[in-house]
Design a protein around this motif. Sequence first.
Motif, PDB file in Angstrom:
ATOM      1  N   PHE A 106       0.844  -1.178   0.000  1.00 32.88           N
ATOM      2  CA  PHE A 106       0.000   0.000   0.000  1.00 32.88           C
ATOM      3  C   PHE A 106       0.888   1.240   0.000  1.00 32.88           C
ATOM      4  CE2 PHE A 106      -2.670  -3.261   1.841  1.00 32.88           C
ATOM      5  CZ  PHE A 106      -3.903  -3.012   1.287  1.00 32.88           C
ATOM      6  N   TYR A 107       0.415   2.286  -0.641  1.00 29.30           N
ATOM      7  CA  TYR A 107       1.142   3.558  -0.682  1.00 29.30           C
ATOM      8  C   TYR A 107       0.298   4.637  -0.022  1.00 29.30           C
ATOM      9  CZ  TYR A 107       4.108   1.151  -3.979  1.00 29.30           C
ATOM     10  OH  TYR A 107       4.951   0.247  -4.554  1.00 29.30           O
ATOM     11  N   ILE A 108       0.948   5.519   0.729  1.00 33.24           N
ATOM     12  CA  ILE A 108       0.250   6.608   1.405  1.00 33.24           C
ATOM     13  C   ILE A 108      -0.008   7.721   0.399  1.00 33.24           C
ATOM     14  CG2 ILE A 108       0.406   8.359   3.212  1.00 33.24           C
ATOM     15  CD1 ILE A 108       2.216   6.348   4.732  1.00 33.24           C
ATOM     16  N   LEU A 109      -1.298   8.034   0.191  1.00 33.27           N
ATOM     17  CA  LEU A 109      -1.668   9.111  -0.727  1.00 33.27           C
ATOM     18  C   LEU A 109      -1.839  10.435   0.001  1.00 33.27           C
ATOM     19  CD1 LEU A 109      -4.356   7.483  -3.045  1.00 33.27           C
ATOM     20  CD2 LEU A 109      -1.924   7.820  -3.492  1.00 33.27           C
ATOM     21  N   HIS A 110      -2.541  10.397   1.131  1.00 28.07           N
ATOM     22  CA  HIS A 110      -2.838  11.614   1.880  1.00 28.07           C
ATOM     23  C   HIS A 110      -2.789  11.310   3.369  1.00 28.07           C
ATOM     24  CE1 HIS A 110      -4.277  13.692  -1.697  1.00 28.07           C
ATOM     25  NE2 HIS A 110      -4.981  12.618  -1.991  1.00 28.07           N
ATOM     26  N   THR A 111      -2.610  12.349   4.155  1.00 33.23           N
ATOM     27  CA  THR A 111      -2.722  12.246   5.600  1.00 33.23           C
ATOM     28  C   THR A 111      -3.768  13.240   6.070  1.00 33.23           C
ATOM     29  OG1 THR A 111      -0.974  13.867   5.964  1.00 33.23           O
ATOM     30  CG2 THR A 111      -0.308  11.556   5.876  1.00 33.23           C
ATOM     31  N   PHE A 112      -4.336  12.989   7.243  1.00 33.46           N
ATOM     32  CA  PHE A 112      -5.354  13.897   7.778  1.00 33.46           C
ATOM     33  C   PHE A 112      -5.361  13.836   9.287  1.00 33.46           C
ATOM     34  CE2 PHE A 112      -7.326   9.813   6.937  1.00 33.46           C
ATOM     35  CZ  PHE A 112      -8.116   9.577   8.049  1.00 33.46           C
ATOM     36  N   ASN A 113      -5.872  14.901   9.917  1.00 33.20           N
ATOM     37  CA  ASN A 113      -6.009  14.921  11.372  1.00 33.20           C
ATOM     38  C   ASN A 113      -7.459  15.127  11.794  1.00 33.20           C
ATOM     39  OD1 ASN A 113      -6.281  17.594  10.779  1.00 33.20           O
ATOM     40  ND2 ASN A 113      -4.314  18.198  11.621  1.00 33.20           N
ATOM     41  N   LYS A 114      -8.358  15.248  10.816  1.00 34.87           N
ATOM     42  CA  LYS A 114      -9.797  15.316  11.098  1.00 34.87           C
ATOM     43  C   LYS A 114     -10.554  14.843   9.861  1.00 34.87           C
ATOM     44  CE  LYS A 114     -10.113  20.149   9.784  1.00 34.87           C
ATOM     45  NZ  LYS A 114     -10.520  21.485  10.171  1.00 34.87           N
ATOM     46  N   PHE A 115     -11.786  14.407  10.079  1.00 37.64           N
ATOM     47  CA  PHE A 115     -12.619  13.950   8.972  1.00 37.64           C
ATOM     48  C   PHE A 115     -14.081  14.177   9.326  1.00 37.64           C
ATOM     49  CE2 PHE A 115     -12.102  10.409  11.814  1.00 37.64           C
ATOM     50  CZ  PHE A 115     -13.326   9.767  11.824  1.00 37.64           C
ATOM     51  N   THR A 116     -14.954  14.125   8.327  1.00 38.72           N
ATOM     52  CA  THR A 116     -16.392  14.262   8.562  1.00 38.72           C
ATOM     53  C   THR A 116     -17.007  12.878   8.580  1.00 38.72           C
ATOM     54  OG1 THR A 116     -16.410  16.392   7.435  1.00 38.72           O
ATOM     55  CG2 THR A 116     -18.530  15.320   7.761  1.00 38.72           C
ATOM     56  N   TYR A 117     -17.696  12.567   9.669  1.00 33.36           N
ATOM     57  CA  TYR A 117     -18.361  11.284   9.852  1.00 33.36           C
ATOM     58  C   TYR A 117     -19.854  11.474   9.585  1.00 33.36           C
ATOM     59  CZ  TYR A 117     -20.438   7.342  12.315  1.00 33.36           C
ATOM     60  OH  TYR A 117     -21.185   6.246  12.639  1.00 33.36           O
ATOM     61  N   TRP A 118     -20.413  10.696   8.665  1.00 36.14           N
ATOM     62  CA  TRP A 118     -21.813  10.834   8.245  1.00 36.14           C
ATOM     63  C   TRP A 118     -22.653   9.654   8.692  1.00 36.14           C
ATOM     64  CZ3 TRP A 118     -23.309  15.302   5.991  1.00 36.14           C
ATOM     65  CH2 TRP A 118     -22.324  16.098   5.408  1.00 36.14           C
ATOM     66  N   ASN A 119     -23.936   9.928   9.047  1.00 33.90           N
ATOM     67  CA  ASN A 119     -24.945   8.926   9.361  1.00 33.90           C
ATOM     68  C   ASN A 119     -26.152   9.126   8.459  1.00 33.90           C
ATOM     69  OD1 ASN A 119     -24.093   7.185  11.362  1.00 33.90           O
ATOM     70  ND2 ASN A 119     -24.787   8.475  13.041  1.00 33.90           N
TER      71      ASN A 119
END
Length: 133
Positions: free
Chosen positions: A90-103
Amino acid sequence: MAIHIQNGKRGINSNAGLTENIHSIPFNIHADCDADVSKYFYQSSENELKYASFRGYPLIGKEIKLPEGYKGVVLHETIRPSVETQDRKFYILHTFNKFTYWNWGKIPSPNDALVQAIDWIDIAEALHSPITE
């Protein structure tokens, strides 16, 4: 079988790959191509909640921040092995420290499995850290 995770062009330690546009959605899209997401996925914000719809179904989202010292990664596998016993890359494309969680049509709550998993990071760290007197 071993799983190898390799730095992509941006690398995990740089902020060049840091993205603010990560979403955890409650459905699968069976495609692997670029899409004009803004054409099909409209979102609005009110207080700390986000509202959207996908194909007419209502979604309610909330921004989730990863604990301090942790970083999320978006991985990509170029070629999946044909046999389960082969190593995977696997290759790392992006990093993040927050995300939007949807229901689907309900407000994300602390009872949701993903929210509990993020909360468990702090709990596990406290349980497994050395005791100092």
